[in-house]
Write a protein that holds these residues in place. Sequence first.
Motif, PDB file in Angstrom:
ATOM      1  N   SER A   8       4.384  68.214  20.065  1.00 39.68           N
ATOM      2  CA  SER A   8       5.872  68.833  20.036  1.00 39.68           C
ATOM      3  C   SER A   8       5.773  69.247  21.463  1.00 39.68           C
ATOM      4  O   SER A   8       5.440  68.862  22.160  1.00 39.68           O
ATOM      5  N   ARG A  10       6.997  72.629  24.844  1.00 39.09           N
ATOM      6  CA  ARG A  10       7.577  73.320  24.933  1.00 39.09           C
ATOM      7  C   ARG A  10       7.765  74.134  26.708  1.00 39.09           C
ATOM      8  O   ARG A  10       7.039  73.012  27.786  1.00 39.09           O
ATOM      9  N   LEU A  30      13.936  77.979  24.797  1.00 38.07           N
ATOM     10  CA  LEU A  30      12.492  78.093  24.754  1.00 38.07           C
ATOM     11  C   LEU A  30      11.156  78.628  26.093  1.00 38.07           C
ATOM     12  O   LEU A  30      10.437  78.683  25.753  1.00 38.07           O
ATOM     13  N   MET A  33      10.230  80.990  23.154  1.00 37.05           N
ATOM     14  CA  MET A  33       9.088  80.162  21.603  1.00 37.05           C
ATOM     15  C   MET A  33       7.965  79.730  22.469  1.00 37.05           C
ATOM     16  O   MET A  33       7.602  79.410  23.503  1.00 37.05           O
ATOM     17  N   LEU A  36       8.017  74.494  20.792  1.00 37.47           N
ATOM     18  CA  LEU A  36       8.979  73.538  19.162  1.00 37.47           C
ATOM     19  C   LEU A  36       7.987  72.226  18.294  1.00 37.47           C
ATOM     20  O   LEU A  36       8.089  71.313  19.571  1.00 37.47           O
ATOM     21  N   TYR A 209      16.798  71.404  13.077  1.00 35.20           N
ATOM     22  CA  TYR A 209      16.580  72.507  14.109  1.00 35.20           C
ATOM     23  C   TYR A 209      17.892  72.744  14.258  1.00 35.20           C
ATOM     24  O   TYR A 209      18.786  71.939  15.477  1.00 35.20           O
ATOM     25  N   ILE A 216      16.651  78.360  17.981  1.00 33.03           N
ATOM     26  CA  ILE A 216      16.710  77.347  17.184  1.00 33.03           C
ATOM     27  C   ILE A 216      15.262  77.604  16.345  1.00 33.03           C
ATOM     28  O   ILE A 216      14.524  78.537  16.157  1.00 33.03           O
TER      29      ILE A 216
END
Length: 248
Positions: A8, A10, A30, A33, A36, A209, A216
């Motif tokens: 991931s 971030r 981002l 979130m 990701l 994605y 996203i």
Amino acid sequence: MERKYIASVRLSSPVAEDSYLHQLMVVSHLRQMKELCFRSPVTFLVGENGSGKSTLLEAIAVAFGFNAEGGSRNFNFSTSATHSDLHQHLTITRNAYPKDGFFLRAESFYNAASYLDEVYEAELGSQVKTAYGERSLHKQSHGESFLALVANRFRGQSLYLLDEPEAALSPSRLMTLLVQINDLVKKKSQFIIATHSPILMAYPQAEIYQLSESGIDTVNYRETEHYQLTRRFLENPEKMLHYLLAEE
């Protein structure tokens, strides 16, 4: 593939409001979130031009330790420092370390090929033939050199980040690349690919994605605009051209 070289990413530090990065759509997404995640051996980043997919891929590559203009983590050259500072704000989570890897981007592939020629001529001489194929990458067509690099340099248990590889490849060569990707996935490799190609996106069990103004989001292959527009055009090019080229 249970092990993920990149599990991931971030946004781990705030972007200054007076920075141009603050205005980028991908950075805004981002910020919203938690992280990701990359759950599949093959992940595609897709979206319209300007959506930020290449910017994000580049930031992931640099944060992981790759050269901003492409190459392996051992590549040490710079012809033009045009990459963003987004990598400075990213944190990568991993649960395994790759044996090798490569950041392949169509935009600066010429520069990477030139660097390879210089390194091998100075240090290894003719060994370039076994490491990257029978000829210098510069002595092949753009598409041939792309595939020669993948066939000769890409190995198993590695991480590969590809930025719009379709720029160099015909439809049939894209299918060849799909076969090469599949062979490397079987050898425990991971791919993250920014692309516009509906041929590449068709890879089985890949995670897609889609970057858009709304965020996203994970999408199904047939839900992508790339697939839908290409299908409509190929099914009835005359009708599409009538609307596209009709005089006002």
